[in-house]
Scaffold this motif. Structure first.
Motif, PDB file in Angstrom:
ATOM      1  N   THR A   1       0.841  -1.184   0.000  1.00 20.43           N
ATOM      2  CA  THR A   1       0.000   0.000   0.000  1.00 20.43           C
ATOM      3  C   THR A   1       0.884   1.244   0.000  1.00 20.43           C
ATOM      4  O   THR A   1       1.823   1.335   0.788  1.00 20.43           O
ATOM      5  N   LEU A   2       0.555   2.163  -0.870  1.00 19.91           N
ATOM      6  CA  LEU A   2       1.312   3.412  -0.949  1.00 19.91           C
ATOM      7  C   LEU A   2       0.823   4.403   0.107  1.00 19.91           C
ATOM      8  O   LEU A   2      -0.365   4.443   0.427  1.00 19.91           O
ATOM      9  N   THR A   3       1.718   5.211   0.591  1.00 17.26           N
ATOM     10  CA  THR A   3       1.338   6.262   1.521  1.00 17.26           C
ATOM     11  C   THR A   3       0.709   7.412   0.738  1.00 17.26           C
ATOM     12  O   THR A   3       0.889   7.532  -0.483  1.00 17.26           O
ATOM     13  N   ALA A   4      -0.011   8.263   1.438  1.00 19.31           N
ATOM     14  CA  ALA A   4      -0.601   9.450   0.812  1.00 19.31           C
ATOM     15  C   ALA A   4       0.484  10.321   0.194  1.00 19.31           C
ATOM     16  O   ALA A   4       0.293  10.891  -0.882  1.00 19.31           O
ATOM     17  N   GLU A   5       1.619  10.400   0.844  1.00 15.76           N
ATOM     18  CA  GLU A   5       2.730  11.204   0.341  1.00 15.76           C
ATOM     19  C   GLU A   5       3.272  10.648  -0.975  1.00 15.76           C
ATOM     20  O   GLU A   5       3.585  11.388  -1.894  1.00 15.76           O
ATOM     21  N   GLU A   6       3.364   9.319  -1.069  1.00 13.43           N
ATOM     22  CA  GLU A   6       3.865   8.689  -2.292  1.00 13.43           C
ATOM     23  C   GLU A   6       2.876   8.871  -3.445  1.00 13.43           C
ATOM     24  O   GLU A   6       3.266   9.125  -4.579  1.00 13.43           O
ATOM     25  N   ILE A   7       1.596   8.742  -3.161  1.00 15.93           N
ATOM     26  CA  ILE A   7       0.570   8.968  -4.185  1.00 15.93           C
ATOM     27  C   ILE A   7       0.646  10.409  -4.680  1.00 15.93           C
ATOM     28  O   ILE A   7       0.635  10.661  -5.885  1.00 15.93           O
ATOM     29  N   ALA A   8       0.759  11.350  -3.756  1.00 25.01           N
ATOM     30  CA  ALA A   8       0.857  12.767  -4.132  1.00 25.01           C
ATOM     31  C   ALA A   8       2.126  13.024  -4.950  1.00 25.01           C
ATOM     32  O   ALA A   8       2.090  13.734  -5.952  1.00 25.01           O
ATOM     33  N   ARG A   9       3.240  12.433  -4.553  1.00 30.95           N
ATOM     34  CA  ARG A   9       4.494  12.622  -5.276  1.00 30.95           C
ATOM     35  C   ARG A   9       4.390  12.091  -6.704  1.00 30.95           C
ATOM     36  O   ARG A   9       4.777  12.752  -7.665  1.00 30.95           O
ATOM     37  N   ARG A  10       3.826  10.904  -6.845  1.00 34.70           N
ATOM     38  CA  ARG A  10       3.678  10.316  -8.182  1.00 34.70           C
ATOM     39  C   ARG A  10       2.707  11.131  -9.037  1.00 34.70           C
ATOM     40  O   ARG A  10       2.930  11.321 -10.228  1.00 34.70           O
ATOM     41  N   GLY A  11       1.621  11.598  -8.422  1.00 30.88           N
ATOM     42  CA  GLY A  11       0.664  12.434  -9.152  1.00 30.88           C
ATOM     43  C   GLY A  11       1.305  13.723  -9.632  1.00 30.88           C
ATOM     44  O   GLY A  11       1.122  14.146 -10.781  1.00 30.88           O
ATOM     45  N   GLU A  12       2.087  14.352  -8.778  1.00 31.68           N
ATOM     46  CA  GLU A  12       2.787  15.589  -9.141  1.00 31.68           C
ATOM     47  C   GLU A  12       3.785  15.332 -10.262  1.00 31.68           C
ATOM     48  O   GLU A  12       3.909  16.122 -11.197  1.00 31.68           O
ATOM     49  N   GLU A  13       4.456  14.210 -10.192  1.00 32.29           N
ATOM     50  CA  GLU A  13       5.428  13.846 -11.224  1.00 32.29           C
ATOM     51  C   GLU A  13       4.736  13.677 -12.588  1.00 32.29           C
ATOM     52  O   GLU A  13       5.205  14.189 -13.605  1.00 32.29           O
ATOM     53  N   ILE A  14       3.610  12.981 -12.614  1.00 35.90           N
ATOM     54  CA  ILE A  14       2.848  12.795 -13.861  1.00 35.90           C
ATOM     55  C   ILE A  14       2.338  14.133 -14.367  1.00 35.90           C
ATOM     56  O   ILE A  14       2.418  14.433 -15.559  1.00 35.90           O
ATOM     57  N   TYR A  15       1.822  14.956 -13.457  1.00 34.69           N
ATOM     58  CA  TYR A  15       1.311  16.269 -13.859  1.00 34.69           C
ATOM     59  C   TYR A  15       2.412  17.111 -14.495  1.00 34.69           C
ATOM     60  O   TYR A  15       2.239  17.666 -15.579  1.00 34.69           O
ATOM     61  N   GLU A  16       3.539  17.208 -13.840  1.00 36.58           N
ATOM     62  CA  GLU A  16       4.632  18.038 -14.345  1.00 36.58           C
ATOM     63  C   GLU A  16       5.187  17.502 -15.662  1.00 36.58           C
ATOM     64  O   GLU A  16       5.469  18.262 -16.578  1.00 36.58           O
ATOM     65  N   ARG A  17       5.312  16.193 -15.768  1.00 38.74           N
ATOM     66  CA  ARG A  17       5.924  15.580 -16.947  1.00 38.74           C
ATOM     67  C   ARG A  17       4.977  15.519 -18.153  1.00 38.74           C
ATOM     68  O   ARG A  17       5.381  15.788 -19.279  1.00 38.74           O
ATOM     69  N   ASP A  18       3.708  15.179 -17.900  1.00 46.26           N
ATOM     70  CA  ASP A  18       2.808  14.861 -19.009  1.00 46.26           C
ATOM     71  C   ASP A  18       1.619  15.799 -19.201  1.00 46.26           C
ATOM     72  O   ASP A  18       1.080  15.855 -20.301  1.00 46.26           O
ATOM     73  N   LEU A  19       1.193  16.477 -18.152  1.00 47.58           N
ATOM     74  CA  LEU A  19      -0.094  17.175 -18.229  1.00 47.58           C
ATOM     75  C   LEU A  19      -0.032  18.688 -18.113  1.00 47.58           C
ATOM     76  O   LEU A  19      -0.911  19.374 -18.637  1.00 47.58           O
ATOM     77  N   ARG A  20       0.940  19.207 -17.428  1.00 48.44           N
ATOM     78  CA  ARG A  20       0.960  20.637 -17.129  1.00 48.44           C
ATOM     79  C   ARG A  20       0.871  21.509 -18.378  1.00 48.44           C
ATOM     80  O   ARG A  20       0.105  22.472 -18.415  1.00 48.44           O
ATOM     81  N   VAL A  21       1.626  21.173 -19.400  1.00 46.85           N
ATOM     82  CA  VAL A  21       1.661  21.992 -20.618  1.00 46.85           C
ATOM     83  C   VAL A  21       0.269  22.142 -21.222  1.00 46.85           C
ATOM     84  O   VAL A  21      -0.102  23.229 -21.652  1.00 46.85           O
ATOM     85  N   LYS A  22      -0.522  21.072 -21.230  1.00 48.90           N
ATOM     86  CA  LYS A  22      -1.840  21.168 -21.850  1.00 48.90           C
ATOM     87  C   LYS A  22      -2.960  21.545 -20.888  1.00 48.90           C
ATOM     88  O   LYS A  22      -4.000  22.028 -21.329  1.00 48.90           O
ATOM     89  N   LEU A  23      -2.772  21.378 -19.586  1.00 50.06           N
ATOM     90  CA  LEU A  23      -3.850  21.660 -18.643  1.00 50.06           C
ATOM     91  C   LEU A  23      -3.704  22.971 -17.877  1.00 50.06           C
ATOM     92  O   LEU A  23      -4.685  23.472 -17.339  1.00 50.06           O
ATOM     93  N   ASP A  24      -2.518  23.513 -17.792  1.00 46.84           N
ATOM     94  CA  ASP A  24      -2.294  24.737 -17.026  1.00 46.84           C
ATOM     95  C   ASP A  24      -2.673  25.945 -17.886  1.00 46.84           C
ATOM     96  O   ASP A  24      -1.823  26.670 -18.386  1.00 46.84           O
ATOM     97  N   THR A  25      -3.992  26.119 -18.050  1.00 45.13           N
ATOM     98  CA  THR A  25      -4.523  27.198 -18.883  1.00 45.13           C
ATOM     99  C   THR A  25      -5.512  28.023 -18.070  1.00 45.13           C
ATOM    100  O   THR A  25      -6.036  27.570 -17.044  1.00 45.13           O
ATOM    101  N   GLU A  26      -5.776  29.211 -18.547  1.00 45.15           N
ATOM    102  CA  GLU A  26      -6.745  30.081 -17.877  1.00 45.15           C
ATOM    103  C   GLU A  26      -8.113  29.406 -17.799  1.00 45.15           C
ATOM    104  O   GLU A  26      -8.814  29.510 -16.807  1.00 45.15           O
ATOM    105  N   GLU A  27      -8.480  28.695 -18.847  1.00 46.35           N
ATOM    106  CA  GLU A  27      -9.772  28.005 -18.900  1.00 46.35           C
ATOM    107  C   GLU A  27      -9.922  26.959 -17.795  1.00 46.35           C
ATOM    108  O   GLU A  27     -11.020  26.710 -17.315  1.00 46.35           O
ATOM    109  N   ASN A  28      -8.835  26.360 -17.375  1.00 47.59           N
ATOM    110  CA  ASN A  28      -8.875  25.303 -16.365  1.00 47.59           C
ATOM    111  C   ASN A  28      -8.669  25.798 -14.938  1.00 47.59           C
ATOM    112  O   ASN A  28      -8.780  25.008 -14.000  1.00 47.59           O
TER     113      ASN A  28
END
Length: 75
Positions: A1-28
């Motif tokens: 079982t992953l800790t909440a901290e590990e889940i958050a770290r992995r989520g942040e890593e995916i966001y920064e690597r794969d999603l930020r460029v397309k999701l970090d918009t004024e519309e969102n």
């Protein structure tokens, strides 16, 4: 079982690597984002619970692998 901290770290890593460029918009700004840290799939909506009711969100039986964020301006 992953800790909440590990889940958050992995989520942040995916966001920064794969999603930020397309999701970090004024519309969102202010929307909620849920990332499945096992697959990288995500849902985004103005309502926090609505993101879990979408087809890809509903298909993920492992809710313990979701990292949730509210998108906002970064200073």
């Amino acid at each position: 079982t992953l800790t909440a901290e590990e889940i958050a770290r992995r989520g942040e890593e995916i966001y920064e690597r794969d999603l930020r460029v397309k999701l970090d918009t004024e519309e969102n700004r202010g929307k909620f984002l849920i990332i499945d840290i096992a697959t990288g799939a995500y849902e985004i909506d103005r309502e926090d619970l609505a993101t879990t009711e979408r087809p890809s969100g509903a298909s993920c039986a492992r809710h313990d692998l979701w990292a949730a964020y509210r998108l906002c301006s970064r200073l």
